[in-house]
Design a protein around this motif. Structure first.
Motif, PDB file in Angstrom:
ATOM      1  N   ALA A  60       0.837  -1.246  -0.092  1.00 53.71           N
ATOM      2  CA  ALA A  60       0.016  -0.129  -0.058  1.00 53.71           C
ATOM      3  C   ALA A  60       0.579   1.297  -0.085  1.00 53.71           C
ATOM      4  O   ALA A  60       0.164   2.328  -0.018  1.00 53.71           O
ATOM      5  CB  ALA A  60      -0.890  -0.037   1.239  1.00 53.71           C
ATOM      6  N   SER A  96       2.559   2.519   2.223  1.00 54.75           N
ATOM      7  CA  SER A  96       2.102   3.491   3.474  1.00 54.75           C
ATOM      8  C   SER A  96       3.253   3.415   4.638  1.00 54.75           C
ATOM      9  O   SER A  96       3.157   3.323   5.919  1.00 54.75           O
ATOM     10  CB  SER A  96       0.852   3.085   4.265  1.00 54.75           C
ATOM     11  OG  SER A  96       0.934   1.566   4.689  1.00 54.75           O
ATOM     12  N   VAL A 124      -3.555   0.265   7.029  1.00 61.82           N
ATOM     13  CA  VAL A 124      -4.561   0.976   6.034  1.00 61.82           C
ATOM     14  C   VAL A 124      -5.986   0.417   6.210  1.00 61.82           C
ATOM     15  O   VAL A 124      -6.212  -0.517   6.518  1.00 61.82           O
ATOM     16  CB  VAL A 124      -3.943   0.819   4.708  1.00 61.82           C
ATOM     17  CG1 VAL A 124      -2.642   1.383   4.402  1.00 61.82           C
ATOM     18  CG2 VAL A 124      -4.108  -0.743   4.074  1.00 61.82           C
ATOM     19  N   GLN A 127      -9.040  -0.277   3.382  1.00 57.19           N
ATOM     20  CA  GLN A 127      -9.306  -0.207   1.638  1.00 57.19           C
ATOM     21  C   GLN A 127     -10.476  -0.858   1.427  1.00 57.19           C
ATOM     22  O   GLN A 127     -11.656  -1.193   2.401  1.00 57.19           O
ATOM     23  CB  GLN A 127      -8.273  -1.569   1.358  1.00 57.19           C
ATOM     24  CG  GLN A 127      -8.728  -3.069   1.647  1.00 57.19           C
ATOM     25  CD  GLN A 127      -8.239  -3.922   0.628  1.00 57.19           C
ATOM     26  OE1 GLN A 127      -7.191  -4.328   0.849  1.00 57.19           O
ATOM     27  NE2 GLN A 127      -9.084  -4.629  -0.060  1.00 57.19           N
ATOM     28  N   SER A 131      -7.643   2.961  -0.909  1.00 54.87           N
ATOM     29  CA  SER A 131      -7.151   2.758   0.459  1.00 54.87           C
ATOM     30  C   SER A 131      -6.446   3.944   0.891  1.00 54.87           C
ATOM     31  O   SER A 131      -6.077   4.824   0.181  1.00 54.87           O
ATOM     32  CB  SER A 131      -5.899   1.495   0.602  1.00 54.87           C
ATOM     33  OG  SER A 131      -4.858   1.973  -0.197  1.00 54.87           O
ATOM     34  N   VAL A 132      -6.550   4.003   2.220  1.00 52.41           N
ATOM     35  CA  VAL A 132      -6.192   5.302   3.019  1.00 52.41           C
ATOM     36  C   VAL A 132      -5.257   4.991   4.302  1.00 52.41           C
ATOM     37  O   VAL A 132      -5.710   3.717   4.958  1.00 52.41           O
ATOM     38  CB  VAL A 132      -7.067   6.229   3.401  1.00 52.41           C
ATOM     39  CG1 VAL A 132      -7.716   6.790   2.115  1.00 52.41           C
ATOM     40  CG2 VAL A 132      -8.108   5.584   4.185  1.00 52.41           C
ATOM     41  N   PRO A 133      -4.010   5.552   4.749  1.00 52.82           N
ATOM     42  CA  PRO A 133      -3.774   5.039   5.954  1.00 52.82           C
ATOM     43  C   PRO A 133      -4.383   5.344   7.196  1.00 52.82           C
ATOM     44  O   PRO A 133      -5.402   6.218   7.101  1.00 52.82           O
ATOM     45  CB  PRO A 133      -2.346   5.776   6.118  1.00 52.82           C
ATOM     46  CG  PRO A 133      -2.248   6.335   4.659  1.00 52.82           C
ATOM     47  CD  PRO A 133      -3.373   6.441   4.172  1.00 52.82           C
ATOM     48  N   TRP A 143       2.928  12.210   6.188  1.00 56.26           N
ATOM     49  CA  TRP A 143       2.026  11.209   5.527  1.00 56.26           C
ATOM     50  C   TRP A 143       3.030   9.986   5.456  1.00 56.26           C
ATOM     51  O   TRP A 143       4.226  10.041   5.073  1.00 56.26           O
ATOM     52  CB  TRP A 143       1.640  11.861   4.183  1.00 56.26           C
ATOM     53  CG  TRP A 143       0.583  10.670   3.533  1.00 56.26           C
ATOM     54  CD1 TRP A 143       1.055   9.828   2.623  1.00 56.26           C
ATOM     55  CD2 TRP A 143      -0.768  10.698   3.650  1.00 56.26           C
ATOM     56  NE1 TRP A 143      -0.078   9.089   2.183  1.00 56.26           N
ATOM     57  CE2 TRP A 143      -1.083   9.615   2.854  1.00 56.26           C
ATOM     58  CE3 TRP A 143      -1.596  11.331   4.238  1.00 56.26           C
ATOM     59  CZ2 TRP A 143      -2.610   9.378   2.665  1.00 56.26           C
ATOM     60  CZ3 TRP A 143      -3.025  10.992   4.225  1.00 56.26           C
ATOM     61  CH2 TRP A 143      -3.269  10.156   3.416  1.00 56.26           C
ATOM     62  N   PRO A 144       2.470   8.736   5.889  1.00 56.97           N
ATOM     63  CA  PRO A 144       3.387   7.726   5.985  1.00 56.97           C
ATOM     64  C   PRO A 144       3.933   7.223   4.345  1.00 56.97           C
ATOM     65  O   PRO A 144       2.901   7.275   3.674  1.00 56.97           O
ATOM     66  CB  PRO A 144       2.409   6.533   6.569  1.00 56.97           C
ATOM     67  CG  PRO A 144       1.267   7.095   6.238  1.00 56.97           C
ATOM     68  CD  PRO A 144       1.224   8.472   6.215  1.00 56.97           C
ATOM     69  N   GLU A 145       5.049   6.994   4.085  1.00 55.80           N
ATOM     70  CA  GLU A 145       5.676   6.765   2.904  1.00 55.80           C
ATOM     71  C   GLU A 145       6.496   5.609   2.915  1.00 55.80           C
ATOM     72  O   GLU A 145       6.840   5.186   4.291  1.00 55.80           O
ATOM     73  CB  GLU A 145       6.282   7.792   2.158  1.00 55.80           C
ATOM     74  CG  GLU A 145       5.236   8.905   1.891  1.00 55.80           C
ATOM     75  CD  GLU A 145       6.018  10.166   1.294  1.00 55.80           C
ATOM     76  OE1 GLU A 145       7.285   9.916   1.120  1.00 55.80           O
ATOM     77  OE2 GLU A 145       5.314  11.205   0.751  1.00 55.80           O
ATOM     78  N   ASN A 197      -4.439  -5.898   6.051  1.00 53.82           N
ATOM     79  CA  ASN A 197      -4.476  -4.502   5.974  1.00 53.82           C
ATOM     80  C   ASN A 197      -3.714  -3.857   7.177  1.00 53.82           C
ATOM     81  O   ASN A 197      -2.851  -2.513   6.906  1.00 53.82           O
ATOM     82  CB  ASN A 197      -5.786  -3.695   5.998  1.00 53.82           C
ATOM     83  CG  ASN A 197      -6.810  -3.893   4.577  1.00 53.82           C
ATOM     84  OD1 ASN A 197      -7.836  -3.798   4.693  1.00 53.82           O
ATOM     85  ND2 ASN A 197      -5.915  -4.323   3.687  1.00 53.82           N
ATOM     86  N   GLY A 237      -0.065  -2.911   6.316  1.00 54.25           N
ATOM     87  CA  GLY A 237       0.307  -2.025   5.097  1.00 54.25           C
ATOM     88  C   GLY A 237       0.349  -2.701   3.797  1.00 54.25           C
ATOM     89  O   GLY A 237       0.938  -2.241   3.049  1.00 54.25           O
TER      90      GLY A 237
END
Length: 953
Positions: A72, A74, A79, A81, A88-90, A99-101, A255, A258
Motif C-alpha cells: 500500500a 504506507s 490501512v 481499503q 485505500s488510506v492509512p 504522511w506515511p511513505e 491491511n 500495510g
C-alpha cells in the motif's frame, strides 16, 4: 369475442396473402423496419458480450489465484481499503504528522500455508528490426496453472529458462520479430530467445514481453543504474492461493500490516458497507456510482434515440402502407361490399403492419445474431479486448423484436384510418375523391417552431441547463416536420421556372403530399441531426485548435538533454540530422554554474549551482510579488484583482515548454529561423552580441537583462524565504526586445555565444532545434531511437505535428450517414411514386413520350425529395448547435470571471468559444447528395414499363 378472433384471423390471412403478392413493396417496408432492428440487436449482443461479469473480471485480474496482494506504500502503517482493493488510506489523522511513505515486506502479511507467485511489471526499450521500441516487461511464471486467464497463449510456449521470453502478438507485429528471434534490451548485452506469442484478453494492442522472475527487469535495472539512467519503474504484486479462499477478515488482517488485497471471494460476495471500515470514515465519500441525474440523462438519451428511430421508420413506412392500401382498394372495397364494417377494413390494413413487423422482427434479430457472431473477431480487435462470452439474452432480443412489431402497427395506423373512411363505391371504382391538406397542422407546426426557438434561445441566454436548449430545439424540429406538407406546397411554386421533367416531378410531389411529406420529413430529421452534431463538433474542433499550445513551429524538432553535462549532445545532434530530413539545424547550449557534469536541475547537489533571471521590481506582477504575501485576496480588492489579472506583467506567455530553467538558451540567428521569427533587427542584435528577449518582463528600463549566478543554493533558499535577493554575482547583457506577437515556444531569451564568452559564464551543450522538409516515417524514428540509445544518455525529443483533429472521422461518418439516409428515403419515396403513378407513366408512353422520360422523371422525383429534405434539415439543424455553444460560452465566461475575481485570469486568458458552420459538410449534403440520389434513381429505373391493358369491367 369469438367473432373478433375470426375477423382478425381473416384479416391476417388477407394481409399475409397481399404481402406475398406484392413482394417488392413488402420487401421495401420489411427492410426499412428490419435494418434498425438488425442494428439494435447487434449492438445489444455486442455490448452484452463485451460487458464482463464479476467472475470474468476477477479471472482476468487474478487468473486462477485467490487473491492479489500489493504494497500500500504506507511505510508499513495500517490501512483501510475498499472491498474491490482499488481505494485505500492509512489509518489515523495526519494533519499534524507527515504522511506515511515507504515500502513494506508484503510476504510477511501473507497467511500461513499460502502459495505465492511473484508478478512484476516495468518498462524498457527493446531492440527491434527497426530500432528501439518502448515495451512493457512482465516477470511472471506464466506456465503456472495459477496464471490461467491472465494471458492467452497463441503460438509456441511460455518461457521456461532465464534466457527465454514470450511476447504479445502486437509486439511481434510492431517489432518485426518472430518466434525464435533473439531479443535484446538497450543497455543489456544479454540475449533472449522468443519462445511463444500470447495476448492479454483485456488489452489486445499491448506491447508486452514476459520473462521469468528476475530474468529481465533486475539485470536491466542494474545496467541502467551503471549508466546513470532511470530504471524500469518496477512494481511487484503477489498472486496468492490459499486452501479456503481469502476472506474479508483475512483482508482486514492483511491491511493492518500495510498491504492491500484484491480477493476473489470478496469480489464475488462483497461485505455490507457497515462492515467496511473505510466507508465509516468521516471524510470518505462512497458515491462512486453514476448519480441519479446522470442515469436519468442516459435513459433520456437512449429513449430519444429509440423514439427518433421509430419516428423515422414510421415516416417512411407509413406512406408505403398508404400506397399499398390504395393499390388494394378494390380488395378492401369488396370487403365492404360483402358486409364488412369499417373496423374490418382497418383490421386488414393494420394486419399488414402486424405481418410485416413480425417478419421484420424475425429477420432483423436473426441477421443481427448471425452478423455479430460472424464479426466477433473484428469487433474484438476494434474494442481492443476479447468478449467474456457470446452473451445472448432472449428477453432483450424479444423486446427488440416487439419494437419492430409495434413500429409496423404504428406505421399502418394512419393508412388504416384513411382506407376505412373511403366509401365502398369509391374503393370499387378506384376514385380517390377530393384531397385537401390540413389547414390546422401547419398552424400547429408554426406555433411549435416559434415556441421551440424561444425555449432554445432562453436556455442559451439565461440557463446553464443543456436540456432546455435540446428540448426547445427538438420541439422546433417537430414543428418543422408538422409544417412539411405546407412547405412542400411552397416548393411547388418554383416549378414554373423548371424544364418539363423536373416540373412534372415537382408537381407530382406536391399533388401527392401524403407520400412526399413523410419522406421529406424523414430526410429532414436525419439531416437536421447530422447538421446539429456536425456544427457542434466543428465548433469544438475550432476551439480546440485555438487553445492548442504548440511546443514548436509546425514540422520543427527539438532535442534537449538535462543530464551528464551534455557530453553526448554532439553525437545526438548528428543522429537527428542523419535520420530526419533536416533543413536548418540550430545548436543550443545552456548556462552551467559550478560542476560542469551537473544535470540541468541538480542545483545544490555535488557542487552544482543554479542561475536565475533577474526580473526588475517594476516588471514583477503585484499579485504574486514575493514581498507582498502569497494570497492576492488578502492584499487587493476584487476590482483590483480583475484589473491586475489583465496587466501585461501578470499574463503568462502561452506555448511551448521551457527547455531550461527560465527558458534561457545560448544560440545564434539559426534558432530564430527555426522558431519562425522573421525579424532582421533581431538577427543583427545577436550578431552585435545582444540578448534577444521574447518576454519584456525580463528587460529593465535601460534595455538590459540580468542573470544571477548562484553557487550557494541553501543561502539562496533562505533569502527567498525572507523575501530578499539571492546572493551571487549578476551578469548584465544588453537586450533587444521582440514584438509582443513573437512566439518563443518556451524560450524566453537567446544569448549569443560571444556575449556568454565575454561575460565569463560557463556553458555546456543542451541540444539543437531543427526544421524539416517533411515528416519522418515510423522506421526513421525507430532508427533514431536506436542511435540515441547507443549514447547511453536520456534525451528529450519532440517533433511538432500541430493540432491533430480527433473528430475528422466523426464529421465524415456523419456526412456519409446522412447521405445514405437521404438517398434511402428519397429512393423509397421515388419507388412509392412510381408504384402510385404507374397509370400516369403509361399515359405518357401512350401519348408518344420517349422512353428516357420515364428514367428522367424518376431521377428528378428522387432528387426533388432529397433536395427539399436537405434544405429544411440544414436550416433546422443549426439551431440546437448554436444554442448549445452559446450555453457553453456563458458557462466558460462565468468560470473566467470567477478566476478574474481571484486574480488567476492572466493564466489562461479569456475563453474562446467560436460557432463554426461546417460548410464542407453542408455543401456535400446540399449539392452532392440530391444529385447523387437523382442519378442513382435514374440509373436503376427501367426506361420502358409494361404495356397498359384495359381493365375488366
Amino acid at each position: 369475442m369469438r367473432n373478433r378472433y375470426h375477423s382478425w384471423r381473416a384479416a391476417v390471412r388477407i394481409a399475409r396473402r397481399d404481402a406475398v403478392r406484392a413482394k417488392g413493396r413488402s420487401s421495401l417496408v420489411l427492410a426499412m423496419i428490419a435494418l434498425p432492428i438488425l442494428g439494435v440487436s447487434a449492438a445489444d449482443l455486442t455490448l452484452r458480450s463485451a460487458e464482463l461479469s464479476t467472475e470474468q473480471k476477477v479471472e482476468r485480474k487474478l487468473g486462477a489465484a485467490d487473491a492479489m496482494v500489493s504494497d500500500a506504500l504506507s511505510g508499513g502503517a495500517p490501512v483501510y481499503q475498499s472491498p474491490d482493493g482499488v481505494n485505500s488510506v492509512p489509518v489515523g489523522n495526519f494533519e499534524q504528522a507527515p504522511w506515511p511513505e515507504g515500502s513494506t515486506d508484503v510476504r510477511k502479511a501473507l497467511p500461513p500455508g499460502a502459495r505465492v507467485l511473484e508478478d512484476s511489471t516495468g518498462s524498457g526499450k527493446l531492440r527491434t528490426t527497426h530500432g528501439l521500441l518502448n515495451t512493457e516487461i512482465r516477470e511472471l511464471k506464466a506456465a503456472d496453472p495459477m496464471t490461467t486467464g491472465l494471458m492467452t497463449l497463441v503460438n509456441g510456449r511460455f518461457p521456461r529458462a532465464a534466457d527465454e521470453v514470450a511476447a504479445t502478438t502486437h509486439f511481434l507485429e510492431a517489432s518485426g520479430l518472430r518466434l525464435g528471434s533473439k531479443l535484446t534490451a538497450r543497455g543489456l548485452a544479454r540475449q533472449y530467445t522468443i519462445t511463444g506469442s500470447y495476448e492479454l484478453p483485456d488489452s489486445l494492442a499491448a506491447d508486452q514481453v514476459n520473462a521469468l522472475p528476475g530474468a529481465l527487469l533486475s539485470p536491466l535495472d542494474e545496467a541502467l543504474a551503471a549508466e546513470r539512467l532511470a530504471g524500469t519503474g518496477k512494481t511487484t504484486h503477489y498472486l496468492v492461493a490459499v486452501p479456503d479462499g481469502f476472506t474479508w477478515n483475512m483482508v482486514k488482517q492483511a491491511n493492518t500490516k500495510g498491504v492491500t488485497v484484491i480477493s476473489r471471494a470478496v469480489r464475488l460476495d462483497p461485505p455490507a458497507d457497515a462492515d467496511v471500515p473505510l466507508y465509516q470514515q468521516e471524510d470518505w465519500n462512497n458515491s462512486y456510482g453514476d448519480s441519479t441525474a446522470a442515469k436519468a440523462a442516459a435513459l433520456t438519451a437512449a429513449g430519444t434515440v429509440v423514439g427518433l428511430a421509430m419516428l423515422e421508420i414510421c415516416l417512411l413506412a407509413g406512406p408505403a402502407f398508404a400506397v399499398g392500401a390504395r393499390r388494394s382498394r378494390r380488395q378492401l372495397g369488396l370487403v365492404g361490399a360483402n358486409g364488412g364494417e369499417r373496423r374490418h377494413v382497418r383490421a386488414v390494413v393494420l394486419a399488414g403492419g402486424l405481418v410485416i413487423g413480425f417478419a421484420a422482427a424475425v429477420v432483423g434479430t436473426s441477421l443481427g445474431l448471425i452478423l455479430t457472431l460472424a464479426l466477433r473477431p473484428v469487433l474484438e480487435e476494434y474494442l481492443g479486448a476479447r468478449f467474456g462470452s457470446f452473451d445472448v439474452r432472449p428477453l432483450e432480443l424479444l423486446g427488440i423484436g416487439l419494437l419492430a412489431v409495434v413500429t409496423g402497427l404504428m406505421s399502418a395506423i394512419v393508412p388504416a384510418v384513411t382506407a376505412s373512411r373511403q366509401t365502398v363505391l369509391a374503393s370499387l371504382t378506384g376514385r380517390r375523391g377530393v384531397r385537401r391538406s390540413s389547414r390546422v397542422l401547419p398552424l400547429v407546426g408554426l406555433v411549435a417552431v416559434g415556441l421551440g426557438t424561444a425555449i432554445a434561445l432562453y436556455g442559451s441566454a439565461y440557463s446553464d441547463q443543456f436540456i432546455i436548449v435540446a428540448g426547445g430545439s427538438a420541439l422546433a424540429e417537430l414543428g418543422v416536420v408538422a409544417m412539411t406538407p405546407a412547405l412542400v406546397g411552397l416548393f411547388g411554386r418554383t416549378g414554373r421556372w423548371l424544364p418539363l421533367s423536373p416540373r412534372l416531378a415537382l408537381r407530382d410531389a406536391v399533388r401527392n403530399r401524403g407520400r412526399t411529406a413523410p419522406a421529406v420529413a424523414a430526410v429532414l430529421a436525419a439531416v437536421a441531426g447530422t447538421v446539429a452534431v456536425a456544427t457542434y463538433t466543428a465548433s469544438g474542433e475550432s476551439q480546440g485548435k485555438a487553445e492548442y499550445e504548440a511546443r514548436l513551429p509546425y514540422g520543427a524538432v527539438s532535442l534537449t538533454m538535462e543530464e551528464a553535462g551534455g557530453r553526448d549532445v554532439p553525437q545526438a545532434r548528428a543522429a537527428v540530422q542523419k535520420y530526419f530530413p533536416v533543413d536548418v539545424r540550430a545548436d543550443v547550449d545552456r548556462v552551467a554554474v559550478g560542476n560542469l557534469n551537473c544535470g540541468m536541475y541538480d542545483g545544490g547537489r555535488n557542487g552544482c549551482g543554479r542561475y536565475e533571471v533577474v526580473v526588475p521590481k517594476a516588471n514583477q506582477c503585484p499579485l504574486w510579488a514575493a514581498n507582498g504575501g502569497a494570497d492576492p485576496a488578502e492584499r487587493f480588492s476584487t476590482a483590483q484583482r480583475r484589473a491586475l489579472a489583465k496587466d501585461w506583467r501578470c499574463v503568462d506567455r502561452k506555448g511551448g515548454i521551457n527547455p531550461t530553467e527560465g527558458g534561457v538558451v545560448v544560440g545564434d540567428e539559426k534558432l530564430l529561423k527555426v522558431l519562425a521569427v522573421d525579424d532582421p533587427t533581431a538577427a543583427k542584435a545577436l550578431a552585435d552580441g545582444k540578448v534577444v528577449s521574447f518576454d519584456r518582463r525580463n528587460v529593465d528600463g535601460r534595455g538590459s537583462i540580468g542573470i544571477r549566478l548562484i553557487t550557494d543554493t541553501e543561502a539562496a533558499d533562505r533569502a527567498a524565504e525572507q523575501g530578499k535577493d539571492a546572493p551571487g554575482p549578476v551578469k548584465i547583457f544588453p537586450a533587444h526586445q521582440l514584438a509582443e506577437d513573437a512566439e518563443g515556444y518556451g524560450v524566453s531569451m537567446i544569448i549569443p555565444p560571444a556575449a556568454v564568452k565575454a561575460s565569463g559564464i560557463t556553458t555546456v551543450p543542451l541540444g539543437a532545434y531543427f526544421t524539416t522538409d517533411r515528416f519522418p516515417g515510423t522506421e526513421q524514428r525507430q532508427q533514431l531511437d536506436e542511435e540515441l540509445g547507443r549514447t547511453g544518455s536520456a534525451f528529450g525529443l519532440h517533433l511538432e505535428e500541430g493540432y491533430t483533429s480527433k473528430n475528422g472521422i466523426v464529421l465524415l461518418a456523419l456526412t456519409i450517414f446522412a447521405g445514405l439516409v437521404t438517398i434511402g428515403a428519397a429512393g423509397i419515396a421515388t419507388g412509392l411514386a412510381q408504384a402510385d403513378a404507374e397509370a400516369d407513366l403509361k399515359t405518357l408512353a401512350a401519348v408518344g413520350a420517349p422512353p428516357r422520360v420515364r428514367r428522367t422523371l424518376s431521377g428528378f422525383q428522387c432528387g426533388v425529395v432529397a433536395a427539399m429534405g436537405v434544405v429544411l434539415g440544414s436550416a433546422t439543424g443549426v439551431l440546437p448547435a448554436i444554442g448549445l455553444r452559446l450555453t457553453e460560452q456563458r458557462q466558460q465566461t462565468k468560470w473566467y470571471e470567477e478566476a478574474l475575481d481571484q486574480g488567476y485570469g492572466g493564466i489562461g486568458g479569456a475563453p474562446h468559444v467560436p460557432i463554426v458552420i461546417p460548410w464542407e459538410t453542408l455543401a456535400g449534403l446540399l449539392i452532392v447528395v440530391p444529385i447523387g440520389a437523382a442519378l442513382l434513381a435514374a440509373l436503376v429505373t427501367r426506361s420502358r414499363g409494361a404495356l397498359a391493358r384495359r381493365e375488366a369491367t
